[in-house]
Design a protein around this motif. Sequence first.
Motif, PDB file in Angstrom:
ATOM      1  N   GLU A   1      37.613  10.046  29.676  1.00 32.74           N
ATOM      2  CA  GLU A   1      38.075  11.330  30.229  1.00 32.74           C
ATOM      3  C   GLU A   1      36.938  12.341  30.291  1.00 32.74           C
ATOM      4  OE1 GLU A   1      41.422  12.767  28.066  1.00 32.74           O
ATOM      5  OE2 GLU A   1      42.734  11.085  28.597  1.00 32.74           O
ATOM      6  N   SER A   2      35.932  12.149  29.458  1.00 33.40           N
ATOM      7  CA  SER A   2      34.797  13.071  29.424  1.00 33.40           C
ATOM      8  C   SER A   2      33.898  12.939  30.646  1.00 33.40           C
ATOM      9  CB  SER A   2      33.969  12.830  28.162  1.00 33.40           C
ATOM     10  OG  SER A   2      33.477  11.497  28.134  1.00 33.40           O
ATOM     11  N   SER A   3      34.250  12.042  31.589  1.00 35.11           N
ATOM     12  CA  SER A   3      33.414  11.876  32.779  1.00 35.11           C
ATOM     13  C   SER A   3      33.318  13.148  33.613  1.00 35.11           C
ATOM     14  CB  SER A   3      33.962  10.743  33.654  1.00 35.11           C
ATOM     15  OG  SER A   3      35.253  11.067  34.147  1.00 35.11           O
ATOM     16  N   VAL A   4      34.213  14.087  33.386  1.00 33.73           N
ATOM     17  CA  VAL A   4      34.155  15.354  34.127  1.00 33.73           C
ATOM     18  C   VAL A   4      33.173  16.331  33.491  1.00 33.73           C
ATOM     19  CG1 VAL A   4      36.527  15.089  34.940  1.00 33.73           C
ATOM     20  CG2 VAL A   4      36.082  16.360  32.830  1.00 33.73           C
ATOM     21  N   ASN A   5      32.717  16.012  32.277  1.00 35.92           N
ATOM     22  CA  ASN A   5      31.844  16.934  31.553  1.00 35.92           C
ATOM     23  C   ASN A   5      30.375  16.593  31.754  1.00 35.92           C
ATOM     24  OD1 ASN A   5      34.187  18.087  30.448  1.00 35.92           O
ATOM     25  ND2 ASN A   5      34.168  16.650  28.723  1.00 35.92           N
ATOM     26  N   VAL A   6      29.556  17.604  31.825  1.00 36.46           N
ATOM     27  CA  VAL A   6      28.104  17.425  31.900  1.00 36.46           C
ATOM     28  C   VAL A   6      27.572  17.362  30.474  1.00 36.46           C
ATOM     29  CG1 VAL A   6      25.909  18.339  32.713  1.00 36.46           C
ATOM     30  CG2 VAL A   6      27.974  18.650  34.094  1.00 36.46           C
ATOM     31  N   MET A   7      27.241  16.152  30.041  1.00 40.05           N
ATOM     32  CA  MET A   7      26.717  15.954  28.692  1.00 40.05           C
ATOM     33  C   MET A   7      25.197  16.045  28.713  1.00 40.05           C
ATOM     34  SD  MET A   7      29.425  13.026  27.480  1.00 40.05           S
ATOM     35  CE  MET A   7      29.790  12.426  29.152  1.00 40.05           C
ATOM     36  N   PRO A   8      24.556  16.163  27.508  1.00 40.03           N
ATOM     37  CA  PRO A   8      23.122  16.492  27.469  1.00 40.03           C
ATOM     38  C   PRO A   8      22.201  15.628  28.316  1.00 40.03           C
ATOM     39  CG  PRO A   8      24.084  16.764  25.301  1.00 40.03           C
ATOM     40  CD  PRO A   8      25.174  16.208  26.174  1.00 40.03           C
ATOM     41  N   LEU A   9      22.300  14.310  28.242  1.00 38.65           N
ATOM     42  CA  LEU A   9      21.379  13.481  29.012  1.00 38.65           C
ATOM     43  C   LEU A   9      21.516  13.718  30.514  1.00 38.65           C
ATOM     44  CD1 LEU A   9      21.301   9.974  27.270  1.00 38.65           C
ATOM     45  CD2 LEU A   9      19.420  11.590  27.543  1.00 38.65           C
ATOM     46  N   TRP A  10      22.745  13.836  30.975  1.00 39.29           N
ATOM     47  CA  TRP A  10      22.997  14.091  32.397  1.00 39.29           C
ATOM     48  C   TRP A  10      22.466  15.466  32.780  1.00 39.29           C
ATOM     49  CZ3 TRP A  10      22.985  11.907  36.620  1.00 39.29           C
ATOM     50  CH2 TRP A  10      23.826  12.145  37.714  1.00 39.29           C
ATOM     51  N   ALA A  11      22.652  16.427  31.891  1.00 39.15           N
ATOM     52  CA  ALA A  11      22.152  17.776  32.161  1.00 39.15           C
ATOM     53  C   ALA A  11      20.629  17.772  32.286  1.00 39.15           C
ATOM     54  CB  ALA A  11      22.583  18.726  31.042  1.00 39.15           C
ATOM     55  N   ASP A  12      19.958  16.981  31.449  1.00 40.71           N
ATOM     56  CA  ASP A  12      18.495  16.919  31.509  1.00 40.71           C
ATOM     57  C   ASP A  12      18.018  16.364  32.853  1.00 40.71           C
ATOM     58  OD1 ASP A  12      18.394  17.892  28.945  1.00 40.71           O
ATOM     59  OD2 ASP A  12      18.091  15.926  28.003  1.00 40.71           O
ATOM     60  N   VAL A  13      18.699  15.328  33.355  1.00 38.19           N
ATOM     61  CA  VAL A  13      18.335  14.748  34.638  1.00 38.19           C
ATOM     62  C   VAL A  13      18.507  15.777  35.748  1.00 38.19           C
ATOM     63  CG1 VAL A  13      18.939  12.980  36.351  1.00 38.19           C
ATOM     64  CG2 VAL A  13      18.878  12.393  33.910  1.00 38.19           C
ATOM     65  N   LEU A  14      19.608  16.495  35.718  1.00 40.19           N
ATOM     66  CA  LEU A  14      19.869  17.477  36.772  1.00 40.19           C
ATOM     67  C   LEU A  14      18.853  18.614  36.741  1.00 40.19           C
ATOM     68  CD1 LEU A  14      23.784  17.702  36.555  1.00 40.19           C
ATOM     69  CD2 LEU A  14      22.367  16.218  37.995  1.00 40.19           C
TER      70      LEU A  14
END
Length: 448
Positions: free
Chosen positions: A259-272
């Motif tokens: 369900e957390s797929s809607v959240n921007v977690m740290p690793l994904w945030a770093d890539v963005l």
Amino acid sequence: MTRYLEVPEKAATYPTHPSAQFPKARGDAVTGDRYYSREFAEREWEHMWKRVWHVGGRESQLEEPGDFITHNFRHESVIMIRQEDGSIRAFFNVCQHRGNRLVNVEEGGVAKHLTCPYHNWKWNIDGALDEVQDPEDFPQGNPCDNLRMKEVPCETWGGFVFYSFDPNALPLQEYLDPVPQLLGNRDLANWKRVVWLTLRVNTNWKFASDNFNESYHIPAVHPQFQPMIDDHYSTTIFEMYPQGHNRMIEKLQPSSRYESSVNVMPLWADVLKEWDLDPSEFEGKAQEARKALQEARRRLGPERGHHHFATMSDDELTDQFHQTCFPNLTLTGTPEGLHMFRTEPDPEDPNWSTFDYWYMVPEIEGADEVATLYGMRPYEEAEHETALFGEKKAAIAQGDFLSQDLSLAVTQQKGLQSMGFDRAYLAEQETRISRFHEVINDYLEGRR
């Protein structure tokens, strides 16, 4: 609504091929003895390994005539050598006099001859025997008139040098089909191998092919990937091809498994953030950032020196393309480079194998080094590193995924020998494993 993504049409946003099929299998049993039986290992050698193509090295190792590389496979050794006309030929690395190995290093160069260290017989780089000691003392005739080095087929693709023990082997492009087309947007021949690592592992060679033929293990073995690799089968492309090769494409986005797929977690945030995207704009809709990331890399890539982005399709700018090439080669393409994984059987014990990891990258204009699993490396051809599994560790934000995989390989090898294990009980998303073993059976039982 289908549970799995359909095999793509030509209009897909990444390279495809008309021979792609959704994986299907006969249902051959995958039993434990395939991984530890010496008799089964010998059948693999006689009926499969002698007929397939093997990667011997990289063309970049063979710059000048006389430059050579060797590759040892089980009890055989093959030498690949650059010719005067620029071609590459491959020969068994053995003197026809008394059977001594001609070369006992993995790469080097000679002016014109390979000289046997036992009796100084001189073999031309084209395979001819040019000089022997006391040629008049051979009652059967001068060896130079009667002997040549024994040649094996040798071809190249993507900067890789391949050879086969089979004199009637399929042409390499036909054998690899359609992998060269699927990876055709990458100029692999001119990419540099910045990591070249060989590990000795207490597991059968088939573990890696099994492992890279599915993503079912990712939540348990690589939980650190949850924020940025979508391992769920409902969003993953699975394909198989007639020659026995397979492909799996995973999207670069938070895993749909949670369900957390809607959240921007740290690793994904770093890539963005690396590509000037504001993570807060995608909170509550984190997977939508994948398309935005493709657009950002397309737009910003040239000015940042990523000129190779221009030849890539949209999805190649984000996603992971896992090509498993039968029997023992995996080529994983990402926007940054190409990971090569290969396992080869131990010459004596099927409970052991060697695991090779190569990382190949394009040069980025203005950059002096590149990020790898083992830290920053210069844009130059790597030296060969060897180790026993467990001696080599990585330290990156995504975790040491190779050590995670190989630690499971060691414990699985023990479990496969248990009387309590009968046969693998596979999910549909693991069908490519079934397919892999069925192609092995086809070779062993004379259907290929």
